[in-house]
Design an enzyme around this catalytic site. Structure first.
Site, mmCIF file in Angstrom:
data_model
loop_
_atom_site.group_PDB
_atom_site.id
_atom_site.type_symbol
_atom_site.label_atom_id
_atom_site.label_comp_id
_atom_site.label_asym_id
_atom_site.label_seq_id
_atom_site.Cartn_x
_atom_site.Cartn_y
_atom_site.Cartn_z
ATOM 1 N N ILE A 1 36.002 30.453 35.970
ATOM 2 C CA ILE A 1 34.551 30.479 36.136
ATOM 3 C C ILE A 1 34.095 31.915 36.372
ATOM 4 O O ILE A 1 34.628 32.609 37.239
ATOM 5 C CB ILE A 1 34.109 29.607 37.337
ATOM 6 N N LYS A 2 33.109 32.350 35.588
ATOM 7 C CA LYS A 2 32.461 33.635 35.839
ATOM 8 C C LYS A 2 31.103 33.359 36.470
ATOM 9 O O LYS A 2 30.315 32.573 35.947
ATOM 10 C CB LYS A 2 32.277 34.431 34.552
ATOM 11 N N GLN A 3 30.823 34.028 37.587
ATOM 12 C CA GLN A 3 29.572 33.801 38.293
ATOM 13 C C GLN A 3 29.079 35.108 38.917
ATOM 14 O O GLN A 3 29.878 35.962 39.320
ATOM 15 C CB GLN A 3 29.775 32.755 39.397
#
Length: 348
Positions: free
Chosen positions: A234-236
């Site tokens: 996940i990129k956040q």
């Protein structure tokens, strides 16, 4: 502690924080991360091989942490605005050179950029092909992501993984969720890993006083939706505040979300983001954000410390690296990696 990094007093202070949510509740990164968190699951062996390629490349190989160079801004932000500060990156080969020389685990860029140099670099560094984008020539601009190519096309050019963005909260988000879920299923069938940019996007999320696009509760829920869709990473954006659901008066909340699972401290806000990634079973990498010039190096060190101490798995930093000289870009990427290589910087 972390003396080799020559930390500012502000960053040094981050090293003493203890999270309100204990580290015993999360699955911490480490050399055995894939064995602990992916092998018991349903990913095909070919996907595990691809994840192994990502986690075992570059300066952070074998640590359970990731340093990724993303350069899709030529489409997302217009090429002139992205590469104007350093025009050498109009040539996509320099993107691959920077990621390779910078010791990254992988490089993320567009179909076009990889297509120009794939045969020259596919065996040198893992590719993460960004399969959808928000093009900026529609007027007025809108919050949408459209496919720029197929998953099979990414596989054919030697990709280890595919990446995609969903603008959770936008009018088009339901279609984007369907598009990306289908694409990720195909990617896994072909043996590739998947990386999801879990961004929130809605004009109502930004008030006169606060931009809740980076609220821990909204971004945390976006993360939770992303891991539920089958994302492997996940990129956040790093959380900067909290209480978006309560301030905007939508969604579902429970009091402990705000008084027991998080505080206003940046490491606690990031720990809440990690919790929503199935308690860290799916790795969280935070975005490095836009370049601000002279403070970039200190800024990424701060972000890396926050991410690492919260239980995240790394930074994916682009503009701060490629919007400067090549040598300074390599130095900035190495500075990020040095945080994750420093054993004195531990989980909070």
């Amino acid at each position: 502690m972390a003396a080799s990094l020559a930390l500012s007093s502000e960053n040094e202070a981050l090293l003493s924080h203890e999270c309100v949510v204990g580290k015993d509740l999360i699955h911490a990164p480490g050399p055995d991360f894939l064995d602990r968190c992916f092998v018991p699951g349903s990913r095909p062996p070919q996907v595990l091989r691809s994840l192994g390629a990502l986690y075992n490349h570059g300066r952070l190989a074998g640590t359970g942490y990731l340093s990724i160079l993303p350069v899709d801004q030529g489409v997302e932000h217009t090429a002139g605005s992205a590469f104007g500060p350093n025009p050498v990156y109009f040539d996509p080969e320099n993107i691959l050179k920077l990621a390779t020389e910078g010791g990254c685990n992988a490089v993320t860029t567009t179909f076009g950029s990889f297509g120009a140099v794939a045969r020259q670099y596919a065996h040198k560094i893992p590719f993460i092909v960004k399969i959808n984008h928000n093009e900026l020539l529609t007027y007025p601009n809108k919050f949408d992501q459209i496919m720029f190519g197929s998953v099979r096309q990414a596989w054919d050019m030697g990709a280890t993984a595919v990446g995609a963005t969903i603008y959770f909260g936008s009018e088009e988000s339901n279609r984007q969720i369907g598009d990306v879920t289908q694409a990720f299923e195909e990617a896994h069938r072909l043996g590739m890993a998947t990386v999801l940019w879990c961004y929130t996007r809605n004009n109502a999320f930004k008030t006169e006083k606060t931009d809740y696009h980076v609220a821990a509760d909204l971004t945390g829920q976006a993360n939770h939706l992303g891991v539920s869709m089958g994302a492997d990473i996940i990129k956040q954006k790093m959380a900067a505040n909290n209480g978006g659901f309560s301030a905007l008066k939508f969604g579902k909340i429970f009091p402990s979300m705000y008084d027991k699972l998080a505080t206003e401290h940046p490491i606690d806000l990031a720990r809440y983001q990690v919790l929503n990634c199935y308690a860290g079973r799916i790795g969280l990498i935070n975005s490095g954000g836009e370049s601000r010039g002279a403070t970039d190096r200190e800024d990424v060190i701060r972000m890396a410390i926050i991410n690492k101490r919260a239980g995240g798995q790394g930074l994916i930093s682009g503009r701060k690296a490629f919007q400067r000289s090549f040598a300074d870009g390599v130095d900035l990427l190495n500075a990020i990696q040095n945080v994750y290589l420093d054993h004195s910087i531990t989980l909070a």
